[in-house]
Design a protein around this motif. Sequence first.
Motif, PDB file in Angstrom:
ATOM      1  N   PHE A  95       8.438  -1.521  -8.810  1.00  0.00           N
ATOM      2  CA  PHE A  95       8.351  -1.243  -7.384  1.00  0.00           C
ATOM      3  C   PHE A  95       7.589   0.079  -7.264  1.00  0.00           C
ATOM      4  CE2 PHE A  95      10.448  -2.836  -3.456  1.00  0.00           C
ATOM      5  CZ  PHE A  95       9.906  -1.932  -2.559  1.00  0.00           C
ATOM      6  N   GLY A  96       6.266   0.008  -7.067  1.00  0.00           N
ATOM      7  CA  GLY A  96       5.397   1.162  -7.198  1.00  0.00           C
ATOM      8  C   GLY A  96       5.404   2.098  -6.005  1.00  0.00           C
ATOM      9  N   TRP A  97       5.326   3.400  -6.291  1.00  0.00           N
ATOM     10  CA  TRP A  97       5.221   4.430  -5.267  1.00  0.00           C
ATOM     11  C   TRP A  97       4.054   5.357  -5.599  1.00  0.00           C
ATOM     12  CZ3 TRP A  97       7.818   4.089  -0.747  1.00  0.00           C
ATOM     13  CH2 TRP A  97       8.917   3.227  -0.700  1.00  0.00           C
ATOM     14  N   GLY A  98       4.322   6.653  -5.702  1.00  0.00           N
ATOM     15  CA  GLY A  98       3.244   7.617  -5.869  1.00  0.00           C
ATOM     16  C   GLY A  98       2.554   7.547  -7.219  1.00  0.00           C
ATOM     17  N   ALA A  99       1.332   8.079  -7.258  1.00  0.00           N
ATOM     18  CA  ALA A  99       0.567   8.147  -8.502  1.00  0.00           C
ATOM     19  C   ALA A  99      -0.312   9.392  -8.470  1.00  0.00           C
ATOM     20  CB  ALA A  99      -0.288   6.898  -8.685  1.00  0.00           C
TER      21      ALA A  99
ATOM     22  N   GLY B  68       0.791  -1.221   0.000  1.00  0.00           N
ATOM     23  CA  GLY B  68       0.000   0.000   0.000  1.00  0.00           C
ATOM     24  C   GLY B  68       0.825   1.273   0.000  1.00  0.00           C
ATOM     25  N   MET B  69       1.673   1.451  -1.010  1.00  0.00           N
ATOM     26  CA  MET B  69       2.542   2.628  -1.043  1.00  0.00           C
ATOM     27  C   MET B  69       1.778   3.915  -1.312  1.00  0.00           C
ATOM     28  SD  MET B  69       5.364   1.225  -0.394  1.00  0.00           S
ATOM     29  CE  MET B  69       6.406  -0.209  -0.593  1.00  0.00           C
ATOM     30  N   ASN B  70       0.703   3.853  -2.058  1.00  0.00           N
ATOM     31  CA  ASN B  70       0.016   5.059  -2.517  1.00  0.00           C
ATOM     32  C   ASN B  70      -1.484   4.826  -2.585  1.00  0.00           C
ATOM     33  OD1 ASN B  70      -0.097   7.665  -4.420  1.00  0.00           O
ATOM     34  ND2 ASN B  70      -1.331   6.066  -5.363  1.00  0.00           N
ATOM     35  N   ALA B  71      -2.251   5.878  -2.301  1.00  0.00           N
ATOM     36  CA  ALA B  71      -3.697   5.848  -2.540  1.00  0.00           C
ATOM     37  C   ALA B  71      -4.101   7.152  -3.204  1.00  0.00           C
ATOM     38  CB  ALA B  71      -4.465   5.647  -1.236  1.00  0.00           C
ATOM     39  N   THR B  72      -4.681   7.056  -4.386  1.00  0.00           N
ATOM     40  CA  THR B  72      -5.140   8.223  -5.131  1.00  0.00           C
ATOM     41  C   THR B  72      -6.633   8.077  -5.396  1.00  0.00           C
ATOM     42  OG1 THR B  72      -2.996   8.543  -6.198  1.00  0.00           O
ATOM     43  CG2 THR B  72      -4.905   9.525  -7.279  1.00  0.00           C
TER      44      THR B  72
ATOM     45  N   GLY C   2      -7.213  18.264  -0.218  1.00  0.00           N
ATOM     46  CA  GLY C   2      -6.076  18.837   0.483  1.00  0.00           C
ATOM     47  C   GLY C   2      -4.796  18.097   0.184  1.00  0.00           C
ATOM     48  N   SER C   3      -4.894  16.811  -0.100  1.00  0.00           N
ATOM     49  CA  SER C   3      -3.749  16.019  -0.541  1.00  0.00           C
ATOM     50  C   SER C   3      -4.293  14.792  -1.242  1.00  0.00           C
ATOM     51  CB  SER C   3      -2.856  15.603   0.643  1.00  0.00           C
ATOM     52  OG  SER C   3      -3.566  14.762   1.527  1.00  0.00           O
ATOM     53  N   ASN C   4      -3.494  14.246  -2.158  1.00  0.00           N
ATOM     54  CA  ASN C   4      -3.987  13.099  -2.924  1.00  0.00           C
ATOM     55  C   ASN C   4      -2.812  12.371  -3.545  1.00  0.00           C
ATOM     56  OD1 ASN C   4      -6.053  11.441  -3.780  1.00  0.00           O
ATOM     57  ND2 ASN C   4      -6.416  12.561  -5.666  1.00  0.00           N
ATOM     58  N   GLY C   5      -2.472  11.204  -2.996  1.00  0.00           N
ATOM     59  CA  GLY C   5      -1.332  10.450  -3.487  1.00  0.00           C
ATOM     60  C   GLY C   5      -0.142  10.585  -2.554  1.00  0.00           C
TER      61      GLY C   5
ATOM     62  N   ASP D 145     -13.202   6.643  -7.348  1.00  0.00           N
ATOM     63  CA  ASP D 145     -12.545   5.351  -7.273  1.00  0.00           C
ATOM     64  C   ASP D 145     -11.231   5.520  -6.513  1.00  0.00           C
ATOM     65  OD1 ASP D 145     -14.550   4.276  -9.167  1.00  0.00           O
ATOM     66  OD2 ASP D 145     -13.530   5.581 -10.589  1.00  0.00           O
ATOM     67  N   ILE D 146     -10.581   4.398  -6.210  1.00  0.00           N
ATOM     68  CA  ILE D 146      -9.344   4.451  -5.424  1.00  0.00           C
ATOM     69  C   ILE D 146      -8.274   3.621  -6.129  1.00  0.00           C
ATOM     70  CG2 ILE D 146      -8.303   4.128  -3.155  1.00  0.00           C
ATOM     71  CD1 ILE D 146     -11.212   3.833  -2.069  1.00  0.00           C
ATOM     72  N   TYR D 147      -7.194   4.294  -6.502  1.00  0.00           N
ATOM     73  CA  TYR D 147      -6.057   3.601  -7.113  1.00  0.00           C
ATOM     74  C   TYR D 147      -4.964   3.440  -6.058  1.00  0.00           C
ATOM     75  CZ  TYR D 147      -1.961   2.642  -9.964  1.00  0.00           C
ATOM     76  OH  TYR D 147      -0.820   2.070 -10.479  1.00  0.00           O
ATOM     77  N   VAL D 148      -4.591   2.195  -5.785  1.00  0.00           N
ATOM     78  CA  VAL D 148      -3.572   1.879  -4.779  1.00  0.00           C
ATOM     79  C   VAL D 148      -2.387   1.219  -5.469  1.00  0.00           C
ATOM     80  CG1 VAL D 148      -3.059   0.623  -2.653  1.00  0.00           C
ATOM     81  CG2 VAL D 148      -5.363   1.528  -3.041  1.00  0.00           C
ATOM     82  N   SER D 149      -1.199   1.803  -5.316  1.00  0.00           N
ATOM     83  CA  SER D 149      -0.012   1.160  -5.892  1.00  0.00           C
ATOM     84  C   SER D 149       0.701   0.336  -4.833  1.00  0.00           C
ATOM     85  CB  SER D 149       0.946   2.209  -6.484  1.00  0.00           C
ATOM     86  OG  SER D 149       1.488   3.026  -5.467  1.00  0.00           O
TER      87      SER D 149
END
Length: 315
Positions: free
Chosen positions: A90-94, A28-32, A263-266, A43-47
């Motif tokens: 190796f996924g991080w932010g999106a 769960g490195m990222n949630a956008t 306010g923040s996303n990713g 929707d929720i994109y999780v890397s």
Amino acid sequence: MFINNQDLSFKEIKGNFVGELGRDTYKGMNATLADLDNNGFEDIYVSNVHVALQAEGSMLWLNNGKVDENGYRAFHDGAVGQNILNENRFGWGAAAADINADGYLDVLQVNGMVNNNYDPIHKGCPDYWYWNEKIALTGPEIHGYAAAYADLRGRCIYPHDKKRMYLNKGSYFVDIADKIGWTDHEVARGVATADFDNDGDLDVVVTQPFAPLAIYKNNSKNLRWVGIELKGNGTTCNRDAIGTRVYLLDKDDQVKQMQEVKGSNGLLAQSDRRLYFGLKSYEEQAKVKIAVSWCGQKKQYYNLIQNQYTTIEEK
């Protein structure tokens, strides 16, 4: 997922079996959050990590808008079916943004773990794990001491993972990073978008732990779009308008796109809070009609001129 009950308590939304919402053991490195299928719900994109021995991959929780009635069944993971798994990375932010102004939010994914930019002392950048996996698998009486590990200087972990630019085709995504020249191999963490030069296309900024900040200029031509900056009145809605949703309407007042000010996303990033809607797939018209729900309140309607940024203040 925790749904706010609006009474200082939360309700957890969680499935019963592996593969359902809340039933994974991934990194769960990222949630956008973004409405990636234009159905009016976020929707929720999780890397995650998708490498040898950790073939997890990204998750795309598609939302049908019925979480209050159906709980976790309102979400299903469409990452594999829509070709947005981010495999072998190796996924991080999106970041979610309409890069080509076609009316669908695309996904920009950055990857990579550790390279040897600071200490290139070994030929070929030998693998970090080869030297330390046995220590890492011991109990805390051993792995809890830094002196037990091998010298990590000049060693790497997935140092050359390329970025991805997933173009949204409506029901699936296509990685066009190679085609547009987004091909550098620098390890990255956060990614955000903003129209830095106000020319009507979204530029990209990427944070990199072992290299300077990277800014990628978008040179798209002949786009049709509308940009919106919202300012709440500070009483019924906060001045930054965070939590406000904007609905793009067609000539029959049907919702075609929806975006929310956040306010923040990713991971480690925040894109420009101005909202950008692409109009490529819509018929040309003098003005574009939108509905604004200020901080979740009743919708107010506005008509905007195309191809410019408009500031709207809550009355």
